[in-house]
Write an enzyme that holds these catalytic residues in place. Structure first.
Site, mmCIF file in Angstrom:
data_model
loop_
_atom_site.group_PDB
_atom_site.id
_atom_site.type_symbol
_atom_site.label_atom_id
_atom_site.label_comp_id
_atom_site.label_asym_id
_atom_site.label_seq_id
_atom_site.Cartn_x
_atom_site.Cartn_y
_atom_site.Cartn_z
ATOM 1 N N ASN A 11 73.056 40.590 61.375
ATOM 2 C CA ASN A 11 73.355 40.383 62.796
ATOM 3 C C ASN A 11 73.610 38.882 63.033
ATOM 4 O OD1 ASN A 11 72.821 39.679 65.563
ATOM 5 N ND2 ASN A 11 72.064 41.757 65.879
ATOM 6 N N HIS A 14 72.870 35.146 66.797
ATOM 7 C CA HIS A 14 72.252 33.855 67.102
ATOM 8 C C HIS A 14 72.991 32.664 66.517
ATOM 9 C CE1 HIS A 14 69.470 35.843 69.553
ATOM 10 N NE2 HIS A 14 69.163 36.675 68.573
ATOM 11 N N HIS A 47 76.029 42.062 68.974
ATOM 12 C CA HIS A 47 75.677 42.669 70.265
ATOM 13 C C HIS A 47 76.404 41.914 71.368
ATOM 14 C CE1 HIS A 47 72.094 43.822 73.158
ATOM 15 N NE2 HIS A 47 73.267 44.229 73.607
ATOM 16 N N ARG A 49 76.456 41.363 74.874
ATOM 17 C CA ARG A 49 75.610 41.644 76.039
ATOM 18 C C ARG A 49 76.421 41.516 77.314
ATOM 19 N NH1 ARG A 49 69.777 41.326 74.517
ATOM 20 N NH2 ARG A 49 69.390 41.731 76.708
ATOM 21 N N ARG A 53 75.594 36.202 76.646
ATOM 22 C CA ARG A 53 74.787 35.012 76.336
ATOM 23 C C ARG A 53 75.007 34.531 74.896
ATOM 24 N NH1 ARG A 53 68.756 37.583 76.403
ATOM 25 N NH2 ARG A 53 69.485 38.323 78.417
ATOM 26 N N GLU A 74 76.861 46.559 68.761
ATOM 27 C CA GLU A 74 75.729 46.961 69.608
ATOM 28 C C GLU A 74 76.124 46.805 71.061
ATOM 29 O OE1 GLU A 74 72.116 45.522 66.657
ATOM 30 O OE2 GLU A 74 72.337 44.611 68.624
ATOM 31 N N THR A 105 66.145 42.570 72.902
ATOM 32 C CA THR A 105 66.000 43.997 73.190
ATOM 33 C C THR A 105 64.545 44.397 72.962
ATOM 34 O OG1 THR A 105 68.234 44.197 72.331
ATOM 35 C CG2 THR A 105 67.046 46.239 72.734
ATOM 36 N N GLU A 155 68.428 54.333 64.882
ATOM 37 C CA GLU A 155 67.841 53.093 64.347
ATOM 38 C C GLU A 155 66.482 52.917 64.999
ATOM 39 O OE1 GLU A 155 70.355 49.616 64.079
ATOM 40 O OE2 GLU A 155 68.623 48.274 64.247
ATOM 41 N N HIS A 194 64.973 44.952 63.883
ATOM 42 C CA HIS A 194 64.469 44.086 64.942
ATOM 43 C C HIS A 194 63.219 43.345 64.476
ATOM 44 C CE1 HIS A 194 63.802 42.274 68.826
ATOM 45 N NE2 HIS A 194 65.004 42.694 69.150
HETATM 46 N N1 PXP Z 1 68.921 46.189 65.584
HETATM 47 C C1 PXP Z 1 69.190 46.211 66.908
HETATM 48 C C2 PXP Z 1 69.600 47.499 67.528
HETATM 49 C C3 PXP Z 1 69.122 45.026 67.676
HETATM 50 O O1 PXP Z 1 69.387 45.077 69.009
HETATM 51 C C4 PXP Z 1 68.800 43.820 67.040
HETATM 52 C C5 PXP Z 1 68.767 42.548 67.846
HETATM 53 O O2 PXP Z 1 70.014 42.305 68.393
HETATM 54 C C6 PXP Z 1 68.550 43.840 65.666
HETATM 55 C C7 PXP Z 1 68.589 45.044 64.965
HETATM 56 C C8 PXP Z 1 68.232 42.598 64.908
HETATM 57 O O3 PXP Z 1 67.050 42.021 65.356
HETATM 58 P P1 PXP Z 1 66.643 40.561 64.871
HETATM 59 O O4 PXP Z 1 67.698 39.633 65.353
HETATM 60 O O5 PXP Z 1 65.311 40.347 65.483
HETATM 61 O O6 PXP Z 1 66.600 40.616 63.356
#
Ligand code: PXP
Length: 245
Positions: A11, A14, A47, A49, A53, A74, A105, A155, A194
């Protein structure tokens, strides 16, 4: 099943968070996606949003054009996001709950409570040939809802497991194990994600019915110290080690 390779979706949200702190083009999450693929990511997750952001509409458009691995888009279950998904046709869409004021989330989607609303989104995405996944807590009622909605993938939210300590973490891990087994038995492809880090990934990766983990924030943070490719290699190594044990 035990030795099926566990896929890693990286992901890149960030990387965009850091870029947006200055409102310029650097660091570019699309460039990070390319590095992640070179380092062994099986897919890229982003994602978009409602408040934009981190990931932007242009990021999604560019990722859709240039990625050589599946894009997992996402999105909240809104008409706006559905239009964007149908325009770009990513490999996969993961429906997530979204609250404007949250930092991230916070919990899973209430697939059971929102059944009638979600039905429309799941069937539109299914019809477009996009693999739909529902981001839910480790809860049998939510898994039953995912099955009855016709989503092929669930998930499981691992955030609580990562945040807890001691016995409470063990309990949450057991809940996740049971939920993954239950979903798999009922025909769902099971993913998790997550909050996962080097410390927490092993116990999750060892759950044999899991097919994919999505990991972002920790990898981007660790990249500051060791670089993105090295951080992904280390995560991959820990996943493979847990899987082989
Ligand atoms: N899976 C989903 C559905 C998420 O919304 C996120 C965060 O955007 C992640 C995985 C990844 O989470 P993290 O960034 O904390 O590893």
């Amino acid at each position: 099943m035990k030795n099926d390779k566990l896929r890693l979706g990286v992901n890149i949200d960030h990387v965009a968070t850091i870029r947006n702190a200055r409102g310029i083009g650097h660091p570019d999450p699309v460039r990070a996606a390319g590095l992640a693929v070179r380092a062994g990511a099986d897919g890229i997750t982003a994602h978009l949003r409602e408040d934009r952001r981190h990931i932007s509409d242009d990021d999604i458009a560019t990722l859709s054009d240039v990625l050589t691995v599946p894009l997992n888009f996402e999105m909240a279950a809104t008409e706006e996001m559905l239009d964007i998904a149908l325009r770009h046709k990513p490999h996969a869409c993961c429906l997530v709950p979204e609250k404007r004021e949250e930092l991230t989330t916070e919990g899973g989607l209430d697939a059971a409570g929102m059944h009638n609303r979600l039905k429309f989104f799941v069937s539109e995405l299914n019809q477009a040939g996009i693999r739909v996944s529902l981001f839910i807590d480790a809860d049998i009622e939510q898994l039953d809802a995912a099955v009855s909605l016709g989503a092929p993938v669930a998930e499981i939210h691992t955030g609580a497991y990562c945040d807890l300590t001691g016995e409470a973490r063990k309990d949450e891990l057991n809940r996740i194990r049971s939920a993954v087994k239950y979903g798999y038995k009922h025909g769902l492809e099971m993913h998790a994600g997550h909050g996962l880090s080097y410390e927490t990934v092993g116990a999750i990766a060892a759950i044999p019915e899991l097919k994919e983990l999505n990991i972002g924030h920790f990898l981007v943070g660790e990249a500051i110290f060791h670089g993105l490719e090295a951080s992904i290699h280390e995560m991959r190594r820990l996943m493979d080690r847990a899987r082989a044990a």
